[in-house]
Design a protein around this motif. Sequence first.
Motif, PDB file in Angstrom:
ATOM      1  N   LYS A  18       9.336  43.864 -37.594  1.00 15.55           N
ATOM      2  CA  LYS A  18       8.448  43.134 -36.293  1.00 15.55           C
ATOM      3  C   LYS A  18       7.157  44.082 -36.551  1.00 15.55           C
ATOM      4  N   ARG A  23       5.485  41.806 -31.509  1.00 20.12           N
ATOM      5  CA  ARG A  23       5.305  42.125 -30.205  1.00 20.12           C
ATOM      6  C   ARG A  23       3.535  42.164 -30.065  1.00 20.12           C
ATOM      7  N   VAL A  78      15.120  40.091 -34.368  1.00 23.56           N
ATOM      8  CA  VAL A  78      14.331  41.385 -35.363  1.00 23.56           C
ATOM      9  C   VAL A  78      15.104  42.064 -36.331  1.00 23.56           C
ATOM     10  N   THR A 122       9.415  37.410 -39.647  1.00 24.92           N
ATOM     11  CA  THR A 122       8.904  38.633 -39.105  1.00 24.92           C
ATOM     12  C   THR A 122       8.650  38.360 -37.619  1.00 24.92           C
ATOM     13  N   ALA A 123       9.223  39.263 -36.653  1.00 23.50           N
ATOM     14  CA  ALA A 123       8.693  38.895 -35.142  1.00 23.50           C
ATOM     15  C   ALA A 123       7.536  39.621 -34.773  1.00 23.50           C
ATOM     16  N   VAL A 183       9.375  48.794 -36.704  1.00 22.23           N
ATOM     17  CA  VAL A 183       8.335  48.062 -36.252  1.00 22.23           C
ATOM     18  C   VAL A 183       7.032  48.498 -36.477  1.00 22.23           C
TER      19      VAL A 183
END
Length: 545
Positions: free
Chosen positions: A105, A156, A14, A153-154, A86
């Motif tokens: 993220k 969640r 990230v 890009t991560a 994020v």
Amino acid sequence: MINYSRRPTQKVKVGSTSIGGDAPIRLQSMTNTNTLDTKSSVAQILRIAEKGADLIRLTTQGVTEAENMEAIGNGVREAGVDIPLVADVHFNPKAAFAAAERCEKVRINPGNFVDAARTFRKLDFTDEEYAAEIDRIRKAFIPFLEVCSSHHTAIRLGVNHGSLSDRIMSRYGDTPAGMVESVMEYLRIAREVNFNDIVISIKASNVVVMVETVALLVKEMDHSGMHYPIHLGVTEAGDGEDGRIKSAVGIGTLLADGIGDTIRVSLSEDPENEIPVAAKLRDYICLREGHDPIHEPECFTTFPARDRAESILGIGRTSWPLIIGYDIELPHNTLKIYADSNPEDAAEKSGRPIEISSINPNKVGQIESWIERYLACGGKAPIILHFSYDDKDKEAIRIKAAADLGYLLLKGYGNAIHIQAPSMQEDEISALSLSILQATRLRFSKTEYIACPSCGRTLFDLQSALAEVKKATSHLTGLKIGVMGCIVNGPGEMADADYGYVGAGPGRVSLYKGKELIHKNLPTAEALPALIRLIKDNGDWTDPK
């Protein structure tokens, strides 16, 4: 099962930070500024980062907010701070796509990324119709994964108990199984296209539900050969001592089982206050690394161990664990032992309560092992869980005691609890003990507040509103009242509350009885008197003594 070690997970990059794998447990918080206010957002991010945060989340309810994340990120870096940002997205896939091009993220909620906002309707699907719904998710989700992949890009995948879709709730109910399936649907699709930069969170305001659901998720992922990192948090934990204890019970229990790669302690306070609390909890659990080996029991009880105890001198067979020094004094003939002793010796001695302690860094693991082996030997004496803390810092004591006792109580151990802390007064220890029992849903001794930490979606002063609601209702023992900043989780989390006070717009509040909307868009000045009338009209009000 007993000896501490972290669950192996794959590493997710990230920005400049890694989550999972051999990376340390990361600490997070979330801003409560308007994401269009670049200056205020940057200033708050810098304050949170200074406290030791590893990642910081901002609400991006629209494309405009998502686009402004670029300016915020530039401002943070210009200040010399390199911390991943994020984007937090609900209901708006377009905002998620825009954020994926600008942030390290993006958090999306499987409950509302493709599914419509839940209305608590019962929907009936044939298997074919349900499969078509999954295909609809696939067609919307895969393009998003492609954008994330091209921009490194991560993601969640963040499931909240309060925002499950009507589709999931209709098939699985408002259950841990439904929460797990909500995220597994997305994980299976991500696996189809070999996208693995994913972190998962499953949160609930009810600590028991949160712990059970995360454990179920891990079991399901292990069965499917998945090893994604997990973010832990108790959503809507509230503020002050209760918020800290509730979070320490839930997060600490899972960390003690080796589950969790990043954590957030959600408090209805300034967000920078969350980081020191999270650090104390993480550091305390991580002291268990490399502890002396603990004997693994051959089997575990399949029902609460406390139910097997005989009643001796008033301890055992009560409806909840007693508190030594509050409900009852420690019986003079109590057998005091350490958890490194032979449980067979104790099993041969009857008619005496047993107070169990440990000096192993992994105290809870050693005590759990001892109790299980004691039961296997036929032992039936009531067990008193004893923990002593020499810290001068009272917040540290509360966090440690909640993590230790919460772990054992949630697993069904203990007929009584006994906390000793020389730096705390007796009434403070009693209050701490009652709060731990309430967080574990074993004993309700006061009003419980389900309150979100607030964010950029909150359109009124949540901290002040929570303080006012508490002042007016804190004498209503056993009642659960939700104080929520917006509708994202409000009505859903209110399913576990008796009454809800939910932000509906600037200067506006809606009131709920359970999940039922009773008063819509009341002016803030009228909301608290209306809440009191609602509680009185439903027969749940008593005058303070």
